[in-house]
Design a protein around this motif. Structure first.
Motif, short mmCIF file in Angstrom:
data_model
loop_
_atom_site.label_atom_id
_atom_site.label_comp_id
_atom_site.label_asym_id
_atom_site.label_seq_id
_atom_site.Cartn_x
_atom_site.Cartn_y
_atom_site.Cartn_z
N THR A 1 -2.56 10.14 -6.73
CA THR A 1 -2.62 9.53 -5.41
C THR A 1 -1.56 10.19 -4.52
O THR A 1 -0.84 11.08 -4.94
CB THR A 1 -2.33 8.02 -5.51
OG1 THR A 1 -1.01 7.84 -6.04
CG2 THR A 1 -3.34 7.34 -6.44
N GLN A 2 -1.48 9.72 -3.28
CA GLN A 2 -0.45 10.25 -2.38
C GLN A 2 0.95 9.98 -2.94
O GLN A 2 1.83 10.85 -2.88
CB GLN A 2 -0.60 9.61 -0.99
CG GLN A 2 -1.87 9.99 -0.25
CD GLN A 2 -1.85 11.43 0.21
OE1 GLN A 2 -0.80 12.05 0.35
NE2 GLN A 2 -3.03 12.00 0.44
N VAL B 1 1.70 10.86 3.92
CA VAL B 1 0.30 11.12 3.55
C VAL B 1 -0.02 12.57 3.89
O VAL B 1 0.25 13.03 5.00
CB VAL B 1 -0.65 10.17 4.30
CG1 VAL B 1 -2.11 10.53 4.01
CG2 VAL B 1 -0.37 8.73 3.91
N THR C 1 5.06 1.72 0.11
CA THR C 1 5.71 2.42 -1.00
C THR C 1 6.58 3.55 -0.48
O THR C 1 7.74 3.70 -0.91
CB THR C 1 4.65 2.99 -1.97
OG1 THR C 1 3.88 1.91 -2.49
CG2 THR C 1 5.31 3.74 -3.11
N GLY D 1 0.82 -1.20 0.00
CA GLY D 1 0.00 0.00 0.00
C GLY D 1 0.86 1.25 0.00
O GLY D 1 2.07 1.21 -0.26
N THR D 2 0.23 2.37 0.31
CA THR D 2 0.93 3.65 0.31
C THR D 2 2.08 3.66 1.31
O THR D 2 3.18 4.14 1.02
CB THR D 2 -0.05 4.78 0.62
OG1 THR D 2 -1.09 4.80 -0.37
CG2 THR D 2 0.65 6.13 0.62
N SER E 1 -4.02 0.76 -6.91
CA SER E 1 -4.77 1.94 -6.47
C SER E 1 -3.94 2.90 -5.64
O SER E 1 -4.28 4.09 -5.55
CB SER E 1 -6.00 1.49 -5.66
OG SER E 1 -5.60 0.72 -4.53
N HIS E 2 -2.87 2.44 -5.01
CA HIS E 2 -2.03 3.35 -4.24
C HIS E 2 -1.03 4.07 -5.14
O HIS E 2 -0.42 5.05 -4.72
CB HIS E 2 -1.30 2.61 -3.13
CG HIS E 2 -0.47 1.46 -3.61
ND1 HIS E 2 -1.01 0.31 -4.12
CD2 HIS E 2 0.88 1.28 -3.66
CE1 HIS E 2 -0.05 -0.52 -4.46
NE2 HIS E 2 1.10 0.04 -4.20
N TYR E 3 -0.86 3.58 -6.39
CA TYR E 3 0.03 4.24 -7.34
C TYR E 3 -0.72 5.22 -8.25
O TYR E 3 -0.26 6.32 -8.50
CB TYR E 3 0.74 3.20 -8.22
CG TYR E 3 1.80 2.40 -7.53
CD1 TYR E 3 2.87 3.02 -6.89
CD2 TYR E 3 1.76 1.01 -7.51
CE1 TYR E 3 3.87 2.29 -6.26
CE2 TYR E 3 2.75 0.26 -6.89
CZ TYR E 3 3.79 0.90 -6.27
OH TYR E 3 4.78 0.18 -5.65
#
Length: 393
Positions: A229-230, A321, A188, A184-185, A211-213
């Protein structure tokens, strides 16, 4: 009749024919040796041996003798026992590396593979089918990094986890690898912090469309660059190009790397008797990655590096974040079920209805920013930190 015996018979027939023509003075010793494909000295030796022992003197004296390079029987038994008891399931190449490194084995990989196959311990490899042409590597390290996660049962007795790997396209060097419950974020940002902090900023990062990318309005469709995304926001802030892959084949370098890791890393973790995630990540970082890079890294096409140094930049303030919030009537900000109280500030009496940005860092702590100014910092539970009060003052 065996092939060696047939060759021996052909050699005797040919020698007798050449010898007869030599004795009839059709040509000299040098010409006779050339026709036989040997040296003049060897031809004289063969003539002498034929005169003394007849055709038996022309036989290859090495036949029937054990080769000096042959693996001793006791070492054969040792190799078989090691594979059955300790290295079962290893590929021939992986097993041979351990034999050489840990068991002082001095014979070749090909012998090891053939021996295991002869004992029924290893299957013959299937013939490879047609494949795509590989994309050329980047000429310099740092021009493109690959990042991906692979879900697998990496540790015996534990549920499947994600292995997050960041590697270089130019050299296949793994810069970062660790296990997490789920990709996930957060994972990463952890990987990017490790790589960027140690090597600098790359020119681009190549990932899938998770989805986190990226944000993809339609499943399997094109990514929407207007809604980052973040991870996308952080990379854009750092000036790193973010490239999306649209098929598994496009990420062939990562896919092949994970195939190797799922085979080798699992066995190395089991061989080291590692049973916890913390110990596994320490082993991966300190032992496995250096050995893996030494074995699989390839030289670059050009000398130099495309990494860009980032001295003076606090990566923690970027690889985090960051979300915008509006301050409530009680001068607090609600962020993921936490209510963050903004302390008194010399900037203004209060921040009610102001738009502020809340940052959540990799260690779980938080901070509230009004423009470029930090109003306060909080721990993972939302409690105001003393350092945050000093910063606000």
């Amino acid at each position: 009749m065996r092939w060696t015996e047939a060759r021996q018979g052909v050699r005797v027939i040919k020698f007798r024919d050449i010898l007869g023509r030599y004795e009839s003075c059709e040509f000299n010793q040098m010409d006779a040796a050339d026709l036989l494909g040997v040296s003049e000295r060897t031809f004289r030796r063969w003539c002498q041996r034929f005169e003394e022992a007849g055709e038996a003197g022309l036989l290859d004296r090495r036949l029937g003798r054990a080769s000096g390079k042959r693996v001793p029987v006791d070492r054969e038994a040792e190799v078989e026992a090691l594979y059955r008891t300790r290295y079962s399931g290893f590929t021939a190449k992986h097993f041979h590396e351990h034999l050489v490194r840990d068991h002082q084995f001095n014979w070749g990989y090909t012998w090891t593979k053939i021996f295991l196959q002869s004992k029924g311990l290893l299957e013959h490899a299937k013939r490879r089918g047609a494949h795509r042409r590989k994309r050329p590597r980047r000429p310099l390290p740092g021009m493109m990094l690959h990042q991906d996660g692979s879900r697998h049962e990496w540790l015996a007795g534990l549920d499947a986890m994600d292995l997050i790997v960041t590697l270089d396209d130019a050299t296949s060097v793994i810069y970062s690898a660790f296990l997490v419950p789920e990709e996930g974020t957060a994972s990463t940002f952890q990987a990017l912090s490790e790589v960027f902090g140690r090597h600098g900023l790359p020119l681009s990062l190549y990932t899938d469309r998770g989805s986190h990318y990226f944000y993809t309005p339609e499943a399997g469709g094109a990514v929407d660059r207007k809604c980052p995304t973040q991870v996308g926001r952080a990379l854009a802030h750092l000036g790193v190009e973010h490239i999306a892959a649209y098929s598994p084949q496009a990420r062939g370098r990562s896919e092949r790397m994970f195939h190797t890791l799922q085979d080798r890393l699992v066995k190395e973790l089991a061989l080291a008797a590692i049973g916890s995630v913390e110990a596994a990540n320490r082993f991966i970082r300190e032992a496995y990655i250096p050995a893996h890079n030494s074995r699989f890294a390839v030289p670059t096409e050009q000398e130099g590096s495309a990494f860009v140094a980032i001295s003076g930049v606090d990566l923690n303030e970027i690889l985090c974040v960051q979300e915008e919030r509006q301050v409530g009537q009680d001068n607090t900000v609600v962020f993921h079920r936490l209510r963050l109280q903004i302390p008194p500030s010399p900037l203004r009496p209060h921040f009610v209805k102001c738009r502020v940005k809340v940052r959540q860092y990799q260690n779980g702590s938080h901070a509230v920013f009004f423009g470029p100014r930090c109003l306060a910092r909080y721990d993972e539970h939302g409690a105001l930190q003393a350092a945050g009060l000093a910063a606000a003052a």
